[in-house]
Structures are given as C-alpha cells and as structure tokens.
Motif scaffolding. Structure first.
Motif, PDB file in Angstrom:
ATOM      1  N   ILE A 135      35.098  71.202   8.080  1.00 51.11           N
ATOM      2  CA  ILE A 135      33.739  70.367   9.028  1.00 51.11           C
ATOM      3  C   ILE A 135      33.227  71.004   8.579  1.00 51.11           C
ATOM      4  N   SER A 136      32.460  72.471   7.952  1.00 51.63           N
ATOM      5  CA  SER A 136      31.664  72.849   6.981  1.00 51.63           C
ATOM      6  C   SER A 136      31.516  72.041   5.656  1.00 51.63           C
ATOM      7  N   THR A 137      32.905  71.289   4.940  1.00 46.74           N
ATOM      8  CA  THR A 137      32.969  70.880   3.388  1.00 46.74           C
ATOM      9  C   THR A 137      32.695  69.090   3.946  1.00 46.74           C
ATOM     10  N   MET A 138      32.435  68.475   4.937  1.00 45.62           N
ATOM     11  CA  MET A 138      33.328  67.106   5.007  1.00 45.62           C
ATOM     12  C   MET A 138      31.372  66.868   5.273  1.00 45.62           C
ATOM     13  N   MET A 139      30.670  67.733   6.256  1.00 41.21           N
ATOM     14  CA  MET A 139      29.288  68.001   6.567  1.00 41.21           C
ATOM     15  C   MET A 139      28.331  68.507   4.958  1.00 41.21           C
ATOM     16  N   ILE A 140      28.992  68.889   4.004  1.00 41.57           N
ATOM     17  CA  ILE A 140      27.634  69.381   2.994  1.00 41.57           C
ATOM     18  C   ILE A 140      28.109  67.965   2.393  1.00 41.57           C
ATOM     19  N   ILE A 141      29.209  67.522   1.759  1.00 42.72           N
ATOM     20  CA  ILE A 141      29.715  66.196   1.513  1.00 42.72           C
ATOM     21  C   ILE A 141      28.760  64.851   1.431  1.00 42.72           C
ATOM     22  N   ALA A 142      29.196  64.832   3.219  1.00 44.48           N
ATOM     23  CA  ALA A 142      28.371  64.030   3.935  1.00 44.48           C
ATOM     24  C   ALA A 142      25.969  64.002   3.535  1.00 44.48           C
ATOM     25  N   LEU A 184      27.567  73.262  13.571  1.00 44.44           N
ATOM     26  CA  LEU A 184      27.269  71.858  12.950  1.00 44.44           C
ATOM     27  C   LEU A 184      25.453  71.075  11.875  1.00 44.44           C
ATOM     28  N   ASP A 185      24.889  71.829  13.293  1.00 48.68           N
ATOM     29  CA  ASP A 185      23.705  70.775  12.870  1.00 48.68           C
ATOM     30  C   ASP A 185      23.145  72.156  11.876  1.00 48.68           C
ATOM     31  N   PHE A 186      23.243  73.564  11.942  1.00 45.40           N
ATOM     32  CA  PHE A 186      23.344  74.177  10.963  1.00 45.40           C
ATOM     33  C   PHE A 186      23.504  74.199   9.892  1.00 45.40           C
ATOM     34  N   ILE A 187      25.183  73.824   9.712  1.00 41.87           N
ATOM     35  CA  ILE A 187      25.138  73.360   8.491  1.00 41.87           C
ATOM     36  C   ILE A 187      24.444  72.224   8.107  1.00 41.87           C
ATOM     37  N   LYS A 188      24.486  71.135   8.336  1.00 39.46           N
ATOM     38  CA  LYS A 188      23.956  69.776   8.166  1.00 39.46           C
ATOM     39  C   LYS A 188      22.786  70.261   7.743  1.00 39.46           C
ATOM     40  N   SER A 204      20.671  72.827   7.652  1.00 43.27           N
ATOM     41  CA  SER A 204      20.041  74.198   6.230  1.00 43.27           C
ATOM     42  C   SER A 204      20.734  73.653   5.085  1.00 43.27           C
ATOM     43  N   MET A 205      21.721  72.521   5.188  1.00 40.58           N
ATOM     44  CA  MET A 205      22.268  72.325   3.775  1.00 40.58           C
ATOM     45  C   MET A 205      21.044  71.125   3.041  1.00 40.58           C
ATOM     46  N   THR A 206      20.858  70.278   4.182  1.00 41.29           N
ATOM     47  CA  THR A 206      19.861  69.630   3.879  1.00 41.29           C
ATOM     48  C   THR A 206      18.576  69.934   3.360  1.00 41.29           C
ATOM     49  N   VAL A 207      18.021  70.557   3.835  1.00 42.25           N
ATOM     50  CA  VAL A 207      16.416  71.289   3.859  1.00 42.25           C
ATOM     51  C   VAL A 207      17.216  71.912   2.203  1.00 42.25           C
ATOM     52  N   VAL A 208      17.823  72.612   1.507  1.00 38.83           N
ATOM     53  CA  VAL A 208      18.128  73.316   0.770  1.00 38.83           C
ATOM     54  C   VAL A 208      18.266  72.218  -0.552  1.00 38.83           C
ATOM     55  N   ILE A 209      19.051  71.526  -0.175  1.00 42.19           N
ATOM     56  CA  ILE A 209      18.952  70.364  -1.432  1.00 42.19           C
ATOM     57  C   ILE A 209      17.977  69.347  -1.489  1.00 42.19           C
ATOM     58  N   SER A 266      15.372  70.458  13.409  1.00 44.67           N
ATOM     59  CA  SER A 266      16.914  70.733  14.543  1.00 44.67           C
ATOM     60  C   SER A 266      16.794  72.119  13.562  1.00 44.67           C
ATOM     61  N   LEU A 267      16.301  72.839  12.786  1.00 38.85           N
ATOM     62  CA  LEU A 267      16.458  74.304  12.310  1.00 38.85           C
ATOM     63  C   LEU A 267      15.663  75.395  13.105  1.00 38.85           C
ATOM     64  N   VAL A 268      14.571  74.865  13.413  1.00 34.45           N
ATOM     65  CA  VAL A 268      13.904  74.753  14.664  1.00 34.45           C
ATOM     66  C   VAL A 268      14.235  75.353  16.271  1.00 34.45           C
ATOM     67  N   ASN A 269      14.959  74.135  16.062  1.00 35.44           N
ATOM     68  CA  ASN A 269      15.062  74.013  17.493  1.00 35.44           C
ATOM     69  C   ASN A 269      16.686  74.301  17.988  1.00 35.44           C
TER      70      ASN A 269
END
Length: 573
Positions: free
Chosen positions: A24-31, A139-143, A145-150, A292-295
């Motif tokens: 799940i995490s890999t798919m979401m990171i790629i997305a 799922l929300d956390f991965i998506k 946090s990765m979006t924020v970092v990238i 999302s990270l806050v909520n």
C-alpha cells in the motif's frame, strides 16, 4: 491510553498484514511522486509552449506526459485504496471475532458488572474507530506526508529563499496540533462512554418496552436519553470545533505564504510565468495534504479513545480454567466442605456450608431471597469460586476438572428462561446440534410436554421462535427449556423453579416428566413453590447463608421449625 500503548496493541493485529501495508505504501508513494510532478510539467508547458514558438509535436509530448502522470497516479492511488479497504475490513472482522470469542470466555462476574449495552457498543461502534487507524489513517499519513516532503523539496529546488517561509510555519502547525490532541482525546473518551450508555439504555428500553408503557415511564426515559445524546452532541461539537480551528489556522498560514509568493516572485525575484506557475501550483498543492496531516489527529484521537475499551476487553482475564482432569460418567456424589462465599469481598452470602449430596439423590433448597440458594448452584457450576472451603464431585475438587468437562455433566433450567433467536430444534439441541438425532430431540420434547404445542406450529420443530422466544407463551418457553435439559441427558440436574410459568394442569404433567428425568440423576432444586418439592429426598432450609434445617418434607413438618411455618402459610419465596 497513551499513543505508544495504542500502537503496540494495534500492531499485534496489523502484523499479519505488514506485507500488504508495504505494498500500500509503495503504491501510494509512486502515486504521490507522479502527482507531485504536475507543477513542474505545467510550468514547462507555459514557458515552452506559450512563451515561445508553439510546435504541435512538443505540445503533443507535454499533453501526453501530463495525461500519463495523472492517469498513472490515479491508478496507483486506486490500487492502494482498494488494498487498504480490504485490510481495514479484515482488521474489523478479526477484532470482532477476537472480542466475541473473549466474551464467551469471560467469567460471569465480568458480565454481571458490565452493562450489556456498553459491551455491545464496544463490538459495534468502538471497533470501527480502531479500524480507521488500521488503514485509512495510515494511507492518509503516507500520502499527505510524502506529498508535503516532495513538494517542499521541489520548492527548495525551485527557489530556496521563498521556501524558507515554510520552515517558519512548521513550529506553529506543531503547536496547534499539540494543543488540540489532549482536548480531542478527552472529548472522544467521553463520547465513547456516552455511546455505551446510550446503547445500554436502548437495549433496556427495547426489551422492557411493556414495563415502560404500563408504568408511564416514557417521559422519564426520554429525559434520560435526551441528556445522553445532548452530552454526545456537546463532546462531538468540541472535537469538530478543535479540528476546524486547526484547519482554519493552517489555511491562514498557507494563505500568508501564498500571498508572499505572489508579491516577492513578481517584484524582487522577477520569475518567469512558468517558474511562478510551477512554484505557486506546488504551494497550492501543499494546502490539502497539510490540512490532512493536521486533521489526521481527529480520527487518531477517536481511535485511541476507542482503543481503551476495545483492547481493555481483549486483555480482560478469562475465566479460570486451571483444571486438567476430565469428568467422565460421574456418579454424582457432591460435597460442600466448609464453603463460604462473598461477592467482591462484601457481605458474606454463604457461611461454612457443609453438605453431602448422595449420587442419585434429589435435594431442594428453600429460604428467603438472599439466603444463598442461587449462589450454591453458581458455585457448583463454577461461575464463581468459594472464598473458603472446597466443593467436590465423586471426591475430586471441581477446580481440578477442565471447566467444559465439568459443565458438560450438568443440565440447568433457570426460572429466567433464556431462549435464542433460532428454531425450536436449535433451542432444544443447544450445543449438540451436530451430535443429537431428530428422534432424541422429539423424545425430549415429548417428555417435557412440549411436543403438544410444537406439533400445532406451521413448521413444527423448524419453527423460528424470535428473540428470546417472543412468539411463545411463558409456559411454552419453560417447557422448551426443560426439553433442552432433558436432551442434554446429564448426570447432574439443576432446576431453579423450573415450573414457575406453568398452569396447574401443565405443571403436574411436567412434574411427572421431571420425576422421570430425575431417575439415576443427582438433582438439585431451588424451590419457591413448596408444593413442588414434597417428593425430594431431602429439603435444605437456608437463612442468612447458613443451613438451619434439613430433612424430608414430613420430617421438617414434624420438627415444627421454619420450614413448617413456611409450608403452613404457603409463603412463596
């Protein structure tokens, strides 16, 4: 429950799905990477297509690249969401199975002390909150946090001076989240408790609807219900407002950053249109994941509050079952040796009970309410353990027997008849549906004088009787319970006023059936109607936890003691 405790308890149930979480995490990171490429692509489109000579080949390549990034990002996100949903529902199912199995193994003292409605709330409402953290929050956390970092990395790559403003915002966001956590956790715990109280109140008033109406208690119950749901509304309002405050606070901070970008990029830095669009789009895309990270703190606090009750139930100590011996074909010789007992170390209910019950003997207990009659049979069935003394069967301490082995040799008919939402056949053959024949079921019904009304039902033994046998009369329900005890064919029989709901004519028939059933069985009767125990081998009279008299019906009448007085006045306990 603290965060580390919650994670450690939850991890036990997530561990079998670690591989899926990695997927799940890999798919979401790629997305997320593909989605985060959109600002750069749009910036280049503006600079290379609209600020220069426009070439169709270049336009086609950029259009295809943009479409490919969006389509692939959506497909990877869809895959991760689908697997995440599967994991979430699997965790819910597993937790419910674990909790229900635990309920079946909990001691009677737990069920006596915890209202049914609150327990139902844990299995229905609370476990759903836990499952949210199992997949959705992750799922929300991965998506997010990765979006924020990238995106932050991309912004620093494009212009580090403007991006420094984001670093100033991070401590402010952290303080806002920390402030809200304790407030939401406290409110969510109150919501969980109030939901349990509400479920209990609903359960009570649905089952007790007749009493509520006959005593005109609708207004009283309605006020109580309104008070509960008002408290739930208030606590949820606090949670929602705290979450909304965080969202608004983050929106203002990001709005401040966006407006700063507009000013400085067009004046001091003099960015090109494409560079500005890329930077501004990336910052705009930060808005949703940052919120999302806050909520995410809100469902996490919900889950942690629910975790206290869910994992509390799962970790409850099971009914003591240290015995290893099998009770096979017992003769039924029962002894109470200096047995004393009290509930929760309060008032002593039984005091130094010494009693021998011979194999095949029928004894009856009589006495006022609270004298200890029911407690004696609760101890014999090992729903509770004596505080002092020993109970033996055929000379062996009952604690040495494996608990299922002990109870498989006891049939029990309670005055508070409990039937299940099943067929007539299913209720008579309770616990042995796969091993008992239809002939034995029918014979049991005949002996209990239940076959008479069963044959008049449309589907006879396959008739569904509804919740707790609601479609049957009191006498019919009691005869079914007696048939169930007969079908079990145990060497020890316990009857707690087993004919209390029968009319005189039916009672005589059932009493004759019971006398036949008692043959070669050790039978213990708790009697309220003294007329039903005159044929008992011995009658035991209890008062304030002591045995004060014992003997046959005639011996006790001749003794002219308490039993004789009870019989004389036909006082029914």
């Amino acid at each position: 429950m603290q965060y580390k405790q919650f994670i450690s308890h939850l991890f036990i149930h997530l561990k079998p799905h670690i591989g899926k979480f990695i997927f799940i995490s890999t798919m979401m990171i790629i997305a997320t990477v593909l989605e985060s490429s959109v600002p750069e692509i749009t910036g280049r489109i503006v600079d290379e297509l609209f600020a220069t000579e426009r070439k169709s080949e270049t336009a086609f390549i950029y259009a295809l690249t943009l479409l490919g990034a969006i389509v692939l990002s959506s497909l990877f996100a869809l895959t991760s969401t689908a697997v995440s949903s599967w994991v979430s529902n699997k965790v819910i199912m597993d937790l419910r199975v674990i909790m229900f199995t635990k309920l079946l193994k909990l001691p009677k003292s737990y069920l006596d002390q915890h209202p049914t409605g609150k327990t139902l709330s844990i299995l229905t409402f609370d476990v759903e909150q836990i499952a949210a953290s199992a997949s959705t929050i992750w799922l929300d956390f991965i998506k997010s946090s990765m979006t924020v970092v990238i995106l932050i990395g991309y912004l620093f790559y494009k212009n580090w001076q403007l991006s420094l403003t984001l670093l100033i915002l991070l401590p402010l966001v952290y303080l806002a989240v920390k402030f809200s956590s304790n407030r939401m956790r406290h409110s969510n715990v109150n919501v969980q408790k109030s939901m349990g109280d509400m479920t209990h109140l609903l359960n009570e008033n649905i089952s007790g609807n007749t009493l509520v109406k006959i005593y005109h208690a609708q207004s009283q119950i309605n006020d109580k219900f309104n008070s509960l749901i008002k408290n739930i509304r208030q606590q949820r309002f606090k949670v929602d407002m705290t979450s909304s405050f965080n969202t608004a606070f983050v929106n203002i901070l990001i709005g401040l950053s966006l407006s700063s970008v507009v000013y400085f990029s067009s004046t001091l830095l003099q960015m090109s249109a494409g560079e500005f669009l890329s930077f501004f789009t990336a910052m705009g895309m930060l808005l949703k994941p940052a919120k999302s990270l806050v909520n995410i703190n809100k469902p996490l606090q919900n889950a942690m509050a629910a975790g206290e009750s869910v994992f509390g139930l799962i970790n409850e100590k099971e009914e003591s079952n240290i015995g290893t011996k099998e009770l096979i074909n017992p003769k039924g010789f029962i002894q109470f040796n200096n047995v004393s007992f009290s509930y929760n170390n309060n008032t002593t209910i039984l005091k130094h009970i010494n009693l021998d019950i011979k194999a095949g003997e029928t004894i009856a207990f009589v006495g006022a309410t609270g004298s200890g009659k029911t407690t004696i049979i609760q101890l014999l069935m090992r729903f509770y353990s004596p505080k002092q003394g020993v109970i033996t069967i055929d000379g062996v301490d009952i604690n040495q027997f494996e608990i299922d082995s002990l109870r498989s040799n006891i049939s029990f008919v309670d005055q508070n008849i409990q039937l299940f939402n099943d067929s007539i056949k299913g209720n008579i053959a309770l616990g042995q549906l796969e091993t008992i024949s239809d002939k034995q079921i029918k014979q049991s019904a005949i002996i209990a004088n239940a076959d008479e009304f069963i044959q008049q039902l449309e589907h006879e033994f396959d008739t569904q009787i509804g919740e707790n046998g609601i479609s049957l009369s009191g006498g019919q329900r009691q005869r079914l319970a007696i048939a169930r005890a007969i079908a079990k064919d145990s060497p020890i029989l316990i009857l707690d006023e087993a004919t209390s709901a029968l009319d005189n004519a039916t009672e005589k028939k059932v009493q004759n059936a019971i006398h036949k059933m008692q043959k070669n069985r050790t039978t213990i009767i708790i009697a309220h109607r003294l007329s039903t125990i005159q044929k008992a081998n011995r009658i035991i009279v209890l008062r304030h936890g002591y045995i004060i008299e014992q003997g046959t019906h005639q011996e006790l009448l001749d003794y002219q003691g308490e039993y004789a007085q009870l019989y004389k006045h036909q006082f029914k306990y």
